[in-house]
Design an enzyme around this catalytic site. Structure first.
Site, PDB file in Angstrom:
ATOM      1  N   GLY A  12       0.768  -1.231   0.000  1.00  0.00           N
ATOM      2  CA  GLY A  12       0.000   0.000   0.000  1.00  0.00           C
ATOM      3  C   GLY A  12       0.804   1.289   0.000  1.00  0.00           C
ATOM      4  O   GLY A  12       0.247   2.349  -0.302  1.00  0.00           O
ATOM      5  N   ASP A  13       2.093   1.225   0.326  1.00  0.00           N
ATOM      6  CA  ASP A  13       2.942   2.427   0.362  1.00  0.00           C
ATOM      7  C   ASP A  13       4.337   2.043  -0.104  1.00  0.00           C
ATOM      8  O   ASP A  13       5.337   2.254   0.578  1.00  0.00           O
ATOM      9  CB  ASP A  13       2.967   3.004   1.779  1.00  0.00           C
ATOM     10  CG  ASP A  13       3.496   4.437   1.818  1.00  0.00           C
ATOM     11  OD1 ASP A  13       3.893   4.958   0.758  1.00  0.00           O
ATOM     12  OD2 ASP A  13       3.530   5.037   2.915  1.00  0.00           O
ATOM     13  N   LEU A  14       4.379   1.474  -1.308  1.00  0.00           N
ATOM     14  CA  LEU A  14       5.606   0.825  -1.782  1.00  0.00           C
ATOM     15  C   LEU A  14       6.495   1.825  -2.525  1.00  0.00           C
ATOM     16  O   LEU A  14       6.462   1.924  -3.744  1.00  0.00           O
ATOM     17  CB  LEU A  14       5.251  -0.358  -2.682  1.00  0.00           C
ATOM     18  CG  LEU A  14       6.410  -1.309  -2.999  1.00  0.00           C
ATOM     19  CD1 LEU A  14       6.847  -2.056  -1.748  1.00  0.00           C
ATOM     20  CD2 LEU A  14       6.015  -2.300  -4.084  1.00  0.00           C
ATOM     21  N   TRP A  15       7.298   2.553  -1.766  1.00  0.00           N
ATOM     22  CA  TRP A  15       8.309   3.414  -2.363  1.00  0.00           C
ATOM     23  C   TRP A  15       9.658   3.077  -1.733  1.00  0.00           C
ATOM     24  O   TRP A  15       9.741   2.312  -0.766  1.00  0.00           O
ATOM     25  CB  TRP A  15       7.958   4.891  -2.179  1.00  0.00           C
ATOM     26  CG  TRP A  15       8.071   5.418  -0.785  1.00  0.00           C
ATOM     27  CD1 TRP A  15       7.237   5.179   0.256  1.00  0.00           C
ATOM     28  CD2 TRP A  15       9.107   6.273  -0.284  1.00  0.00           C
ATOM     29  NE1 TRP A  15       7.680   5.826   1.382  1.00  0.00           N
ATOM     30  CE2 TRP A  15       8.812   6.505   1.081  1.00  0.00           C
ATOM     31  CE3 TRP A  15      10.238   6.858  -0.843  1.00  0.00           C
ATOM     32  CZ2 TRP A  15       9.635   7.310   1.885  1.00  0.00           C
ATOM     33  CZ3 TRP A  15      11.051   7.662  -0.050  1.00  0.00           C
ATOM     34  CH2 TRP A  15      10.740   7.887   1.296  1.00  0.00           C
TER      35      TRP A  15
ATOM     36  N   ASN B 112      10.628   2.669   2.005  1.00  0.00           N
ATOM     37  CA  ASN B 112      10.022   1.582   2.784  1.00  0.00           C
ATOM     38  C   ASN B 112      10.535   0.205   2.383  1.00  0.00           C
ATOM     39  O   ASN B 112      10.014  -0.803   2.854  1.00  0.00           O
ATOM     40  CB  ASN B 112       8.499   1.622   2.635  1.00  0.00           C
ATOM     41  CG  ASN B 112       7.888   2.838   3.300  1.00  0.00           C
ATOM     42  OD1 ASN B 112       8.499   3.444   4.183  1.00  0.00           O
ATOM     43  ND2 ASN B 112       6.697   3.213   2.882  1.00  0.00           N
TER      44      ASN B 112
END
Length: 284
Positions: free
Chosen positions: A189-192, A195
């Site tokens: 959900g917050d794959l940058w 992370n």
């Protein structure tokens, strides 16, 4: 550690005492610190009033139970404090790391649900993320991602009403742009890049999740927003789990509208222009 209560909590949890501490980068919603213990163990502590760290703890525990990709093990999770295991990270996002991430993420995306959303609401960048479950991906993405985040951004004074109206028009068109029922995959959900932890040419773990079940292309798209996922990643992912036609040409930009709206709320500025440009891309 200046907080004796937190020091005692660490001792109660581990039976060991803190011998060293250092600040870590990140922490937009809480202070982040590494502590080393006299038993050789290292932990990460997040602390912040009103940071909802109990929700982050719940997300990490869910991933531990359901995903093949490592994430920090949670020792304690309260609303203002999270204690978890430290994962070493050398920051070297090599081609080998990209390929390993592709294989592991494809395995996580193979973990599916019969509904979109999740049994509990989560967070993204510290912002509330509603996960009201739905049998329709179009409904879920339109209502609980685009409309929710755009409305919140407008109410906070970060997004002009004219752009919210254009997002409303885009939501009406979603049936022509995305599938009604793609596989409901377990998403990070917050794959940058910030992370993604790596070590010795392999994925060491993923942190700061914003989990729910949705179209796996959400993760794939987010990974391109800042250029963190490379052609090596996509070649390997496609070999393991076929990427459907139209993703790079169209759906990537559509799905990245959601994290752009998140960034509008968090940072404003140029991200409003990016939302404008994306909407124009889809003729609204």
């Amino acid at each position: 550690m200046t907080d004796p209560t937190l020091s005692q909590r660490i001792t109660d949890l581990t039976g060991a005492k803190i011998i060293a501490q250092s600040h870590l980068s990140g922490g937009c919603v809480a202070k982040v610190m590494r502590v080393d213990l006299d038993n050789g163990q290292s932990l990460v502590i997040k602390a912040g009033v009103g940071a909802n760290l109990d929700i982050e703890a719940a997300m990490l525990r869910y991933l531990t139970d359901h995903s093949p990709i490592p994430c920090p093990n949670v020792l304690y999770g309260g609303s203002g404090c999270l204690v978890m295991g430290f994962i070493d990270n050398d920051g070297q996002m090599s081609g080998s790391v990209q390929r390993d991430l592709a294989r592991q993420l494809a395995k996580q995306h193979a973990v599916t649900s019969d509904q979109y959303g999740l049994s509990f609401d989560t967070l993204i960048g510290g912002l509330h993320q509603p996960n009201t479950q739905s049998k329709s991906w179009i409904t879920f993405f339109g209502e609980h991602r685009l409309r929710y985040m755009a409305t919140a951004a407008q109410q906070e004074g970060h997004l002009p009403a004219r752009l919210v109206n254009r997002i409303d028009k885009l939501i009406v068109k979603l049936g022509d742009l995305i599938a009604e029922k793609p596989a409901a995959s377990l998403l990070h959900g917050d794959l940058w890049g910030g992370n993604i932890l790596c070590h010795d040419d392999k994925i060491a773990g993923l942190i700061d999740p914003a989990i729910y079940y949705g179209d796996r292309e959400i993760d794939l798209a987010f990974g391109t927003l800042f250029g963190d996922l490379t052609p090596e990643f996509f070649k390997q992912y496609d070999e393991v789990s076929k990427i459907e036609p139209g993703f790079f040409e169209e759906r990537r930009d559509l799905y990245n509208l959601y994290p752009l709206l998140v960034h509008v709320r968090l940072f404003g500025g140029s991200y409003v222009d990016s939302v404008d440009q994306t909407l124009s891309r889809f003729g609204v």
